[in-house]
Design an enzyme around this catalytic site. Structure first.
Site, mmCIF file in Angstrom:
data_model
loop_
_atom_site.group_PDB
_atom_site.id
_atom_site.type_symbol
_atom_site.label_atom_id
_atom_site.label_comp_id
_atom_site.label_asym_id
_atom_site.label_seq_id
_atom_site.Cartn_x
_atom_site.Cartn_y
_atom_site.Cartn_z
ATOM 1 N N ASN A 9 0.170 -1.055 -0.065
ATOM 2 C CA ASN A 9 0.119 -0.301 -0.004
ATOM 3 C C ASN A 9 1.144 1.101 0.109
ATOM 4 O OD1 ASN A 9 -1.885 2.379 0.580
ATOM 5 N ND2 ASN A 9 -2.740 1.653 2.202
ATOM 6 N N TRP A 10 1.263 2.188 -0.937
ATOM 7 C CA TRP A 10 1.791 2.736 -1.132
ATOM 8 C C TRP A 10 1.368 4.222 -0.611
ATOM 9 C CZ3 TRP A 10 4.383 2.779 -6.968
ATOM 10 C CH2 TRP A 10 4.859 1.996 -7.262
ATOM 11 N N LYS A 11 0.034 4.034 -1.017
ATOM 12 C CA LYS A 11 -0.585 5.164 0.354
ATOM 13 C C LYS A 11 -0.253 6.799 -0.784
ATOM 14 C CE LYS A 11 0.249 3.369 4.607
ATOM 15 N NZ LYS A 11 0.144 2.932 6.057
ATOM 16 N N HIS A 96 -9.912 1.717 4.991
ATOM 17 C CA HIS A 96 -7.850 1.749 5.398
ATOM 18 C C HIS A 96 -8.448 2.600 6.771
ATOM 19 C CE1 HIS A 96 -3.806 2.671 6.413
ATOM 20 N NE2 HIS A 96 -3.839 1.958 6.201
ATOM 21 N N GLU A 98 -7.783 4.917 7.428
ATOM 22 C CA GLU A 98 -7.036 6.355 7.301
ATOM 23 C C GLU A 98 -8.234 6.906 7.101
ATOM 24 O OE1 GLU A 98 -3.429 5.416 5.762
ATOM 25 O OE2 GLU A 98 -1.709 4.815 6.760
ATOM 26 N N GLU A 168 -5.519 -5.192 10.463
ATOM 27 C CA GLU A 168 -4.751 -3.682 10.904
ATOM 28 C C GLU A 168 -3.953 -2.663 12.144
ATOM 29 O OE1 GLU A 168 -2.273 -2.527 7.174
ATOM 30 O OE2 GLU A 168 -4.386 -0.941 7.233
ATOM 31 N N GLY A 174 2.720 2.594 10.799
ATOM 32 C CA GLY A 174 3.875 3.941 10.833
ATOM 33 C C GLY A 174 4.429 4.391 12.065
ATOM 34 N N SER A 214 3.534 -1.812 10.517
ATOM 35 C CA SER A 214 5.136 -2.306 10.583
ATOM 36 C C SER A 214 5.295 -2.723 10.048
ATOM 37 C CB SER A 214 4.921 -1.455 12.382
ATOM 38 O OG SER A 214 4.789 -0.241 12.905
ATOM 39 N N GLY A 235 3.337 -0.930 4.510
ATOM 40 C CA GLY A 235 3.155 0.682 4.250
ATOM 41 C C GLY A 235 4.347 1.559 4.081
ATOM 42 N N GLY A 236 5.388 1.707 4.647
ATOM 43 C CA GLY A 236 6.276 1.935 4.605
ATOM 44 C C GLY A 236 7.640 1.421 3.756
HETATM 45 P P1 13P Z 1 3.293 0.408 7.508
HETATM 46 O O1 13P Z 1 3.333 -0.800 7.106
HETATM 47 O O2 13P Z 1 4.192 1.464 7.340
HETATM 48 O O3 13P Z 1 2.689 -0.169 9.729
HETATM 49 O O4 13P Z 1 1.290 0.759 7.201
HETATM 50 C C1 13P Z 1 0.868 -0.667 7.272
HETATM 51 C C2 13P Z 1 -0.122 0.136 6.536
HETATM 52 O O5 13P Z 1 -1.176 0.841 6.792
HETATM 53 C C3 13P Z 1 -0.591 -0.257 5.126
HETATM 54 O O6 13P Z 1 -2.061 -0.507 4.801
#
Ligand code: 13P
Length: 250
Positions: A9-11, A96, A98, A168, A174, A214, A235-236
């Site tokens: 997930n590149w966000k 998600h 967010e 999640e 994050g 994470s 994510g990251g």
């Molecule tokens: P991180 O891997 O950056 O913690 O993000 C997780 C996430 O929200 C994937 O959708």
């Protein structure tokens, strides 16, 4: 029996040039995997570019990060399931945390989006997760079970491969503080029970459950060793070819 799925997930990250380099490097490293699936979910403006780069890599799925439930119409700024199909998407992230926290996503909108995605043959990656406060109060399992039930309201499913759930924990996203594999697996077992209640045991056993929050090359193997964790939503660590390919090759 469930094929592992490692999803990126590149966000709201990446410009065209960087995305190009990243996906080329990724395809060189993991583009021909056979025993697992990889999903790449870039922001909308990169879908067409990334589609060209993953084309022909059978186990690599293009995904979007959201969709609207209507097919078309006066919905400024929105993107529909037929549009995502048109650009080559096979998956789409829905709900998600967010989006729930910052953009008014609710269980009701998630349910509509799930129905729209499935109607058009997109595999949804539905996200659920609890806040830090809920986690510390020991309410994790109750919260995510209720979320899952509400989001799946009215949905019919004839094949568990057509649905992916991502657990999640919000406090793990994050932050560098991942859940323990044991806790995450216990939550997954509870989620799979909900799926079995709704869709029956056979279909529940087919649905892939991903852990997100994470995930790093150093902790992925621990999650993947668990009975009910079938992959990760990253994510990251998905923004660098080296770390994401290490995660894919856990
Ligand atoms: P991180 O891997 O950056 O913690 O993000 C997780 C996430 O929200 C994937 O959708």
């Amino acid at each position: 029996m469930r094929t592992p799925l490692l999803a990126a997930n590149w966000k709201m990250n990446m410009a065209r040039q960087d995305a190009n380099t990243l996906v080329k490097d990724l395809m060189a490293a993991v583009g021909n995997v056979r025993d697992r699936d990889v999903a790449i979910c870039p922001p909308f403006h990169l879908l067409a570019d990334v589609e060209k780069l993953v084309e022909g890599h059978e186990n690599v799925y293009l995904g979007a990060q959201d969709l609207h439930w209507k097919d078309s119409g006066a919905f400024t700024g929105e993107v529909s399931a037929p549009m995502l199909k048109d650009v080559g998407c096979r998956m789409v992230i829905i709900g998600h945390s967010e989006r729930r926290a910052m953009f008014g996503e609710t269980d009701e909108t998630c349910a509509k989006k799930l129905a729209a995605a499935m109607q058009h043959g997109l595999v949804p990656i539905l996200c659920v997760g609890e806040s830090l406060e809920q986690h510390e109060a020991g309410k994790t399992v109750d919260i995510v079970k209720a979320q899952l039930r509400a989001d799946l309201e009215g949905l019919t499913l004839d094949d568990g491969n057509k649905l992916v759930i991502a657990y999640e924990p919000i406090w793990a996203i994050g932050t560098g503080k991942a859940d323990t594999a044991e806790n995450a697996n216990n939550t997954m077992i509870a989620l799979r029970k909900v799926l079995a209640e709704i869709f029956g045991e056979e279909i529940a056993q087919q649905v892939r459950l991903l852990y997100g929050g994470s995930v790093k090359p150093a902790n992925i193997a621990g999650f993947m060793a668990c009975s009910d964790i079938d992959g990760a939503l990253v994510g990251g660590a998905s923004l660098k070819a080296e770390s994401f390919s290490q995660i894919v090759n856990y």
